[in-house]
Write an enzyme that holds these catalytic residues in place. Structure first.
Site, mmCIF file in Angstrom:
data_model
loop_
_atom_site.group_PDB
_atom_site.id
_atom_site.type_symbol
_atom_site.label_atom_id
_atom_site.label_comp_id
_atom_site.label_asym_id
_atom_site.label_seq_id
_atom_site.Cartn_x
_atom_site.Cartn_y
_atom_site.Cartn_z
ATOM 1 N N HIS A 57 2.335 0.846 4.436
ATOM 2 C CA HIS A 57 3.685 0.308 4.224
ATOM 3 C C HIS A 57 3.621 -1.190 3.908
ATOM 4 C CE1 HIS A 57 8.079 1.049 5.535
ATOM 5 N NE2 HIS A 57 8.035 -0.034 4.755
ATOM 6 N N HIS B 164 5.027 -4.271 1.287
ATOM 7 C CA HIS B 164 5.907 -4.735 0.205
ATOM 8 C C HIS B 164 5.166 -5.826 -0.562
ATOM 9 C CE1 HIS B 164 9.383 -2.435 1.576
ATOM 10 N NE2 HIS B 164 8.983 -2.726 2.805
ATOM 11 N N LEU B 165 4.675 -5.455 -1.741
ATOM 12 C CA LEU B 165 3.890 -6.402 -2.541
ATOM 13 C C LEU B 165 4.789 -7.306 -3.377
ATOM 14 C CD1 LEU B 165 1.079 -4.020 -3.863
ATOM 15 C CD2 LEU B 165 0.960 -5.591 -1.945
ATOM 16 N N ARG B 166 6.042 -6.878 -3.579
ATOM 17 C CA ARG B 166 7.073 -7.659 -4.286
ATOM 18 C C ARG B 166 6.846 -7.804 -5.786
ATOM 19 N NH1 ARG B 166 10.160 -6.515 -0.390
ATOM 20 N NH2 ARG B 166 10.466 -7.976 1.291
ATOM 21 N N ASN C 103 10.290 -0.601 -3.632
ATOM 22 C CA ASN C 103 11.568 -1.336 -3.753
ATOM 23 C C ASN C 103 11.356 -2.684 -4.447
ATOM 24 O OD1 ASN C 103 10.254 -2.425 -1.489
ATOM 25 N ND2 ASN C 103 12.163 -2.939 -0.451
ATOM 26 N N ASP D 131 12.252 3.629 0.539
ATOM 27 C CA ASP D 131 12.218 2.635 1.619
ATOM 28 C C ASP D 131 13.036 1.382 1.309
ATOM 29 O OD1 ASP D 131 11.251 1.572 4.148
ATOM 30 O OD2 ASP D 131 10.252 0.103 2.882
ATOM 31 N N HIS E 13 8.295 3.493 9.864
ATOM 32 C CA HIS E 13 8.654 2.484 10.879
ATOM 33 C C HIS E 13 9.660 2.951 11.940
ATOM 34 C CE1 HIS E 13 11.985 1.977 8.079
ATOM 35 N NE2 HIS E 13 11.370 1.095 7.302
ATOM 36 N N ASN F 72 14.417 -4.631 9.628
ATOM 37 C CA ASN F 72 15.113 -3.357 9.500
ATOM 38 C C ASN F 72 14.094 -2.204 9.505
ATOM 39 O OD1 ASN F 72 17.214 -1.704 9.150
ATOM 40 N ND2 ASN F 72 17.573 -2.171 6.987
ATOM 41 N N ASP G 295 4.693 -2.730 7.479
ATOM 42 C CA ASP G 295 5.999 -3.081 6.888
ATOM 43 C C ASP G 295 6.007 -4.567 6.509
ATOM 44 O OD1 ASP G 295 8.503 -2.930 5.836
ATOM 45 O OD2 ASP G 295 9.546 -2.524 7.713
HETATM 46 O O1 DOR Z 1 12.992 -5.287 7.216
HETATM 47 C C1 DOR Z 1 12.779 -4.660 6.189
HETATM 48 N N1 DOR Z 1 12.449 -5.277 5.054
HETATM 49 N N2 DOR Z 1 12.914 -3.320 6.207
HETATM 50 C C2 DOR Z 1 12.852 -2.586 5.074
HETATM 51 O O2 DOR Z 1 12.966 -1.382 5.162
HETATM 52 C C3 DOR Z 1 12.678 -3.241 3.772
HETATM 53 C C4 DOR Z 1 11.996 -4.534 3.935
HETATM 54 C C5 DOR Z 1 12.026 -5.375 2.684
HETATM 55 O O3 DOR Z 1 11.769 -4.867 1.602
HETATM 56 O O4 DOR Z 1 12.253 -6.587 2.806
#
Ligand code: DOR
Length: 453
Positions: free
Chosen positions: A71, A73-75, A105, A162, A242, A288, A315
């Site tokens: 999990h 987030h590479l952005r 995302n 996600d 998560h 989140n 995450d």
């Molecule tokens: O806190 C979070 N940030 N929960 C998520 O599910 C998405 C993530 C994000 O992409 O920043």
């Protein structure tokens, strides 16, 4: 310290990891590990060291298969001011990871073969393997299914919206039916949007005291319960992302006892921090799902020890300062995780022995299972699925390794993190347990806690 002798290009070096305790799925033993041409060629005590080898000192350390993050987030694409594949992969390598699963995302969403291909290509020069999760629905909008077959043909093994959960049960049912046919897994961010609407932290005593609207535990548990029913209905495989509440752990335990095809992950921050951290309204603790109560933390730890939770996943959610420094109600949710996950997890699950939440006390072997070989299997990156992650560490086996000093104490300095963002909840805190070296496909990408490129 490592003796730095010339290494060959692209992981073709001869490397010896000397003097450590090897822990993998098969057990634990004192052994050196010899790596040549990207493959483990010998494992055993007191190996002869070839003349041109790079020697990585593992004295007092654990030598484990590289960690696998389900999990991240590479952005990239679209959020490069927060992180890139390159900076996240450097953070991952420093954190002991040899593989990360990129969340979809991004902007644009990873909901087409073209965007998936772009991220996979960026990953080719990264410091760890970059696998890609595809979106379940187009644009993560929850309405039309993404072209899952096309994405699966590229090797995508896990799909998720996600950041939000799939709200419509009918859409989720159809997605599970397709997923079953394709042999892929659906990862669910369990959050009922109607119950979570307007909330910025856990709904409970702290949110009342602080006057901040909350997100009740039921917002998560409702969707966990619904998706367990849908897994039963369709025979599809669901991975719960998560999880943060005691009730979710109990629901997953029940589903597993019934024999349903479900797995679950928990994030290090949910194993260690509570909603009380928000007492100063500091948005670095906004995430989140939100940080919950001590009872939830204890239940998540116990769920790890009992095998109900299959994996610890970071995450890792980088955000630029302007998105984290505002008031709680406008700040973005999410916190960094890649560089601190190992230490935080070790402290929560191993070092907790004997404290009042000591139900979670686990062996090093079982904690490594949560961080390496079990997530490797969920992501389809293990040897059994034709991949090279998660070990075991043996002759002719993959040369993805992480060398951990379990007793090193270090202070988290946000200015010295490899991530492009600074939103770590651990700033200024002392952690115990640090990655000394990481070897990715035979190449030492981290030596003595320093990234090599
Ligand atoms: O806190 C979070 N940030 N929960 C998520 O599910 C998405 C993530 C994000 O992409 O920043």
């Amino acid at each position: 310290m490592a003796e730095r002798r010339p290494a060959g290009a692209g992981g073709r070096a001869t490397v010896v990891v000397r003097g450590g305790t090897v822990i993998d799925e098969t057990g634990e033993r004192r052994a050196d590990v010899l790596i040549s041409d990207g493959t483990v060629t010998a494992v055993g005590p007191d190996l002869d060291i070839p003349a041109k080898a790079t020697v990585l000192d593992a004295g007092g350390c654990l030598v484990v298969p590289g960690l696998v993050d389900l999990h991240t987030h590479l952005r990239q694409p679209g959020g490069e001011e927060a992180e890139t594949v390159e900076t996240a992969s450097r953070a991952a390598a420093l954190g002991g990871y040899t593989a990360v699963l990129a969340m979809p995302n991004t902007n644009p969403t990873i909901d087409s073969a073209a965007v998936a291909r772009e991220v996979l290509q960026l990953g080719e020069t990264a410091l760890c393997q970059v696998a890609v999760a595809g979106a379940i629905t187009v644009g993560r909008a929850g309405q039309c299914l993404a072209p899952m077959g096309e994405l699966a043909a590229l090797g995508v093994r896990l799909f998720t919206d996600d950041g939000t959960g799939v709200q419509d049960a009918g859409v989720m049912r159809r997605a599970l039916e397709y997923a079953r046919g394709l042999g892929v897994t659906l990862g669910q961010h369990c959050e009922d949007a109607t119950l979570a609407a307007g909330g910025h932290m856990h709904e409970g005593a702290w949110s009342s005291r602080l006057g901040v609207p909350g997100v009740p535990a039921a917002a998560e548990e409702l969707m966990v319960a619904r998706d367990i029913m849908l897994a039963r209905l369709t025979g599809g495989r669901v991975h719960f992302l998560h999880l943060s509440t005691a009730g979710s752990v109990a629901l997953v335990a029940g589903a597993k006892a019934e024999g349903l095809d479900v797995t679950a992950e928990v994030a290090p921050h949910h194993l260690s921090l509570t909603d009380g951290e928000l007492s100063g309204y500091d948005a670095v603790f906004k995430v989140n799902p939100p940080l919950r109560t001590e009872c939830d933390v204890a239940a998540l730890r116990a769920g790890c020890a009992a095998g109900t939770i299959d994996a610890v996943a970071t995450d890792h959610a980088p955000h630029p300062p302007e998105q984290k420094e505002g008031p709680l109600d406008v700040a973005a949710p999410g916190m960094l995780g890649l560089e601190t996950a190992l230490a935080v997890t070790l402290e929560a699950l191993c070092a907790a022995a004997g404290d009042e939440k000591g139900k979670g006390a686990m062996s090093l072997h079982d904690v490594m299972a949560l961080l390496s070989w079990r997530p490797a299997r969920i992501a389809g990156l293990d040897v059994g699925h034709g991949g090279d992650q998660g070990g075991p560490i043996g002759v002719d086996g993959p040369a993805n390794l992480c060398v951990i000093d379990p007793s090193e104490r270090w202070e988290v300095d946000p200015d010295h993190l490899a991530s492009r963002s600074r939103n770590t909840p651990w700033a200024g805190r002392m952690l115990t347990g640090r990655v000394r070296h990481t070897v990715y496909r035979g190449e030492p990408v981290v030596i003595d806690a320093e990234a090599q490129r």
